[in-house]
Design an enzyme around this catalytic site. Structure first.
Site, PDB file in Angstrom:
ATOM      1  CE  LYS A  14      -9.150 -14.091  -1.954  1.00  0.00           C
ATOM      2  NZ  LYS A  14      -9.642 -15.115  -0.999  1.00  0.00           N
ATOM      3  CB  CYS A  42      -4.067  -9.327  14.112  1.00  0.00           C
ATOM      4  SG  CYS A  42      -5.302  -8.033  14.156  1.00  0.00           S
ATOM      5  CD  GLU A  99      -4.328  -5.786  11.073  1.00  0.00           C
ATOM      6  OE1 GLU A  99      -3.498  -6.557  11.605  1.00  0.00           O
ATOM      7  OE2 GLU A  99      -5.543  -5.936  11.137  1.00  0.00           O
ATOM      8  CD  GLU A 120      -0.924 -14.048  14.184  1.00  0.00           C
ATOM      9  OE1 GLU A 120      -0.901 -14.330  12.972  1.00  0.00           O
ATOM     10  OE2 GLU A 120      -1.358 -12.976  14.637  1.00  0.00           O
TER      11      GLU A 120
HETATM   12  O1  TXE Z   1      -4.327 -16.310   5.996  1.00  0.00           O
HETATM   13  P1  TXE Z   1      -3.960 -15.687   4.583  1.00  0.00           P
HETATM   14  P2  TXE Z   1      -5.075 -17.678   6.368  1.00  0.00           P
HETATM   15  C1  TXE Z   1      -2.913 -15.379  10.333  1.00  0.00           C
HETATM   16  C2  TXE Z   1      -3.118 -16.411  11.434  1.00  0.00           C
HETATM   17  C3  TXE Z   1      -3.576 -17.613  10.668  1.00  0.00           C
HETATM   18  C4  TXE Z   1      -2.772 -17.477   9.394  1.00  0.00           C
HETATM   19  C5  TXE Z   1      -3.310 -18.215   8.196  1.00  0.00           C
HETATM   20  O2  TXE Z   1      -1.883 -16.659  12.066  1.00  0.00           O
HETATM   21  O3  TXE Z   1      -3.279 -18.813  11.329  1.00  0.00           O
HETATM   22  O4  TXE Z   1      -2.770 -16.101   9.145  1.00  0.00           O
HETATM   23  O5  TXE Z   1      -4.645 -17.808   7.892  1.00  0.00           O
HETATM   24  C6  TXE Z   1      -5.758 -14.238   0.677  1.00  0.00           C
HETATM   25  N1  TXE Z   1      -2.274 -13.310  -3.000  1.00  0.00           N
HETATM   26  N2  TXE Z   1      -4.040 -14.474  10.186  1.00  0.00           N
HETATM   27  O6  TXE Z   1      -4.512 -18.826   5.605  1.00  0.00           O
HETATM   28  O7  TXE Z   1      -3.483 -16.739   3.635  1.00  0.00           O
HETATM   29  C7  TXE Z   1      -6.672 -15.294   1.262  1.00  0.00           C
HETATM   30  O8  TXE Z   1      -7.432 -15.923   0.252  1.00  0.00           O
HETATM   31  C8  TXE Z   1      -3.312 -12.568  -2.600  1.00  0.00           C
HETATM   32  C9  TXE Z   1      -3.893 -13.176  10.777  1.00  0.00           C
HETATM   33  O9  TXE Z   1      -6.527 -17.481   6.279  1.00  0.00           O
HETATM   34  O10 TXE Z   1      -3.046 -14.572   4.840  1.00  0.00           O
HETATM   35  C10 TXE Z   1      -7.480 -14.472   2.243  1.00  0.00           C
HETATM   36  O11 TXE Z   1      -8.493 -13.765   1.566  1.00  0.00           O
HETATM   37  N3  TXE Z   1      -4.142 -12.939  -1.613  1.00  0.00           N
HETATM   38  C11 TXE Z   1      -4.927 -12.225  10.292  1.00  0.00           C
HETATM   39  C12 TXE Z   1      -6.438 -13.488   2.778  1.00  0.00           C
HETATM   40  O12 TXE Z   1      -5.390 -13.473   1.815  1.00  0.00           O
HETATM   41  C13 TXE Z   1      -3.915 -14.115  -0.998  1.00  0.00           C
HETATM   42  C14 TXE Z   1      -6.289 -12.748  10.079  1.00  0.00           C
HETATM   43  C15 TXE Z   1      -5.848 -13.868   4.130  1.00  0.00           C
HETATM   44  O13 TXE Z   1      -5.373 -15.194   4.057  1.00  0.00           O
HETATM   45  C16 TXE Z   1      -2.826 -14.935  -1.369  1.00  0.00           C
HETATM   46  C17 TXE Z   1      -6.286 -14.057   9.495  1.00  0.00           C
HETATM   47  C18 TXE Z   1      -1.998 -14.487  -2.422  1.00  0.00           C
HETATM   48  N4  TXE Z   1      -0.943 -15.190  -2.851  1.00  0.00           N
HETATM   49  C19 TXE Z   1      -5.195 -14.879   9.577  1.00  0.00           C
HETATM   50  N5  TXE Z   1      -2.832 -16.020  -0.571  1.00  0.00           N
HETATM   51  C20 TXE Z   1      -4.930 -10.893  11.003  1.00  0.00           C
HETATM   52  N6  TXE Z   1      -3.877 -10.093  10.776  1.00  0.00           N
HETATM   53  O14 TXE Z   1      -5.886 -10.544  11.686  1.00  0.00           O
HETATM   54  C21 TXE Z   1      -3.881 -15.908   0.275  1.00  0.00           C
HETATM   55  N7  TXE Z   1      -4.549 -14.757   0.009  1.00  0.00           N
END
Ligand code: TXE
Length: 492
Positions: free
Chosen positions: A175, A284, A250, A385
């Site tokens: 996904k 990250c 992660e 963050e």
């Molecule tokens: O992250 P999400 P977002 C952090 C960074 C950023 C913040 C938000 O601070 O500003 O996250 O980014 C899926 N059940 N990072 O909104 O929501 C979603 O569709 C299952 C750090 O993009 O965590 C996507 O595929 N899955 C990070 C994935 O989770 C769900 C890199 C990540 O999205 C879900 C990116 C649910 N309930 C953002 N809700 C790093 N660690 O590198 C969302 N998703």
């Protein structure tokens, strides 16, 4: 506009809802393609296909060496198409072509490395304490794995999960982020070309709340491997725990980049800039807290700002560009909100602090490289963050204080120490609570070296030999070679 369907069971899948989500080019802010908006019905279809491929058919029949060979083959195909895939990633997430092309040329190594490990998974013969038994262990694949990825480095992060999962013998439903799914949809076609049987690698696109949640909930999904925000990670962890599912998470970071007065300051300035401006701070492991020993604080800050000011912003597809746009509109809003938070908290704005108003940035989602001085570690700007080009500079006096500030965070993903004193480097690496510590460098990663978080930065490890174990479970097999059951009513 281009419409990109999902990929399930070896073919393009017509999704149940019929709805589409716009995918934007961050450099123009305009939609350039559409991805299918999946829901629980598509998840059901994909998980059933993955489960069937896991239980029977060619994947199940293959031995580990044959799986390893397929992984090698797909690595070669990725190497062949690396330039094209990198361009696609840049169009979707706005990161620099120089960076994405470097990543894509490196990605095949994950498939070669884990392909090589596939047939080295073996159990042990246990020298038992009991007579009359032979006992051995087997390491077996968990089953269907849900791989949930973010938008910042879609194919690299995917490969950290996909390569070991496939080497272990699992099947996978991916996904990708709703903000950057295009490269994943092109990428999985290479698995088909390499000869992976249908159902082994599947992609369901859509929103996290629909597709992601349905995957985590599905009883046939045995493991969730996730990279993203800690908020979503916490939610997934709680949901998965109800069915005792395995998770690898992660998550976020607030990594300290610590510079001592005895460091090579030229290198350290470069390290500090790369820590926060590479990938426009959207990693990250961004070195978002710069801890400077007080004696070099003013000079270092000046040199850092001078270098940051020279950063060429603009078209991420150009090899000359040094800082690209932010990937998503919500991310842009989040970064701008944090800049206001820092100002309101009393931090001093020393550079940037606004959306970039430069002709070369056009209508894209750009933020000026931003530096705050006078930051206290208790401020939100030092604890939360931001995921953008926003640096907080915090002074310290000695090693003890540097350690205290570095560890005073709920995160623990990356940390760097800049010093010419080897004893200090080792002492600091022991005392910092973080999954990775870099000495006199920043942001180095490899398929061979474990990567993951301490504290709220995550669960489990990616990369390296141990990553394979995240997708395996151990079975203990007992064979009676002559033991007598003396008393059937007593367990011995
Ligand atoms: O992250 P999400 P977002 C952090 C960074 C950023 C913040 C938000 O601070 O500003 O996250 O980014 C899926 N059940 N990072 O909104 O929501 C979603 O569709 C299952 C750090 O993009 O965590 C996507 O595929 N899955 C990070 C994935 O989770 C769900 C890199 C990540 O999205 C879900 C990116 C649910 N309930 C953002 N809700 C790093 N660690 O590198 C969302 N998703």
């Amino acid at each position: 506009m281009k419409q990109l369907p999902m990929y399930i069971d070896g073919k393009a899948h017509r999704h149940a809802s019929g709805r589409w989500i716009d995918s934007h080019d961050p450099y123009t802010g305009r939609a350039w393609a559409q991805i299918a908006q999946g829901d629980a019905a598509d998840v059901e279809f994909a998980v059933q296909a993955a489960d069937a491929a896991f239980r029977s058919g060619p994947w199940q029949q293959m031995n580990a060496s044959q799986r390893g060979l397929l992984l090698h083959r797909v690595g070669e195909l990725i190497a062949r198409d690396a330039a094209q895939l990198a361009k696609l990633e840049v169009q979707d997430n706005g990161k620099l072509i120089a960076e994405m092309s470097g990543q894509l040329h490196y990605v095949p190594q994950w498939y070669y490395y884990f392909g090589g490990l596939a047939d080295k998974v073996q159990g042990d013969a246990i020298p038992l304490d009991k007579k009359g038994y032979f006992n051995f262990t087997r390491h077996e694949p968990l089953g269907v794995v849900a791989v949930i990825t973010p938008w910042n480095s879609p194919l690299l992060i995917l490969s950290w999960k996909l390569a070991p999962a496939l080497a272990a013998g699992c099947t996978v439903v991916i996904k990708p982020s709703e903000f950057a799914s295009a490269s994943t949809l092109a990428f999985v076609r290479l698995f088909e070309e390499a000869g992976f049987p249908p159902g082994v690698v599947n992609v369901v696109t859509g929103y996290g709340r629909d597709v992601g949640a349905a995957l985590v909930e599905h009883t046939l999904v045995k493991k969730i491997s996730f990279t993203g925000s800690d908020e979503t990670g916490r939610h997934i962890n709680a949901q998965a725990a109800r069915q005792f599912k395995r998770v690898s998470l992660e998550l976020g970071g607030k990594s300290p980049n610590i510079v001592f007065e005895d460091a090579n300051l030229d290198d350290a300035v470069n390290g500090a800039v790369s820590g926060i401006l590479a990938a426009t701070g959207q990693t990250c492991i961004a070195g978002s807290r710069l801890l400077l020993q007080r004696s070099i604080h003013d000079e270092f800050t000046q040199r850092l700002i001078a270098l940051a000011k020279t950063a060429r912003m603009g078209d991420p597809q150009s090899h000359d560009t040094q800082v690209g746009p932010v990937t998503t509109q919500p991310q842009l809003d989040k970064i701008m909100a944090y800049i206001e938070v820092a100002k309101a908290e009393g931090a001093t704005l020393a550079l940037g602090g606004a959306r970039a108003d430069r002709p070369e940035c056009g209508s894209g989602w750009f933020v000026e490289p931003t530096v705050f001085t006078g930051v206290h570690n208790g401020m939100r700007i030092a604890q939360e963050e931001v995921f953008g080009p926003v640096l907080s500079i915090i002074p310290f006096d000695d090693e003890d204080e540097a350690v205290k500030i570095a560890n005073d965070t709920r995160y623990g993903l990356g940390a760097a120490v800049w010093t010419s004193d080897i004893g200090r480097a080792i002492r600091m690496s022991e005392r910092i609570q973080s999954g990775t510590v870099w000495i006199n460098t920043y942001r180095a990663v490899s398929y061979m070296s474990p990567f993951g978080g301490y504290k709220d930065s995550g669960v489990g490890r990616e990369n390296g030999i141990d990553a394979l174990k995240e997708y395996l479970q151990v079975k203990s097999v007992w064979i009676n070679t002559g033991a007598q059951t003396a008393n059937p009513f007593v367990m011995r």
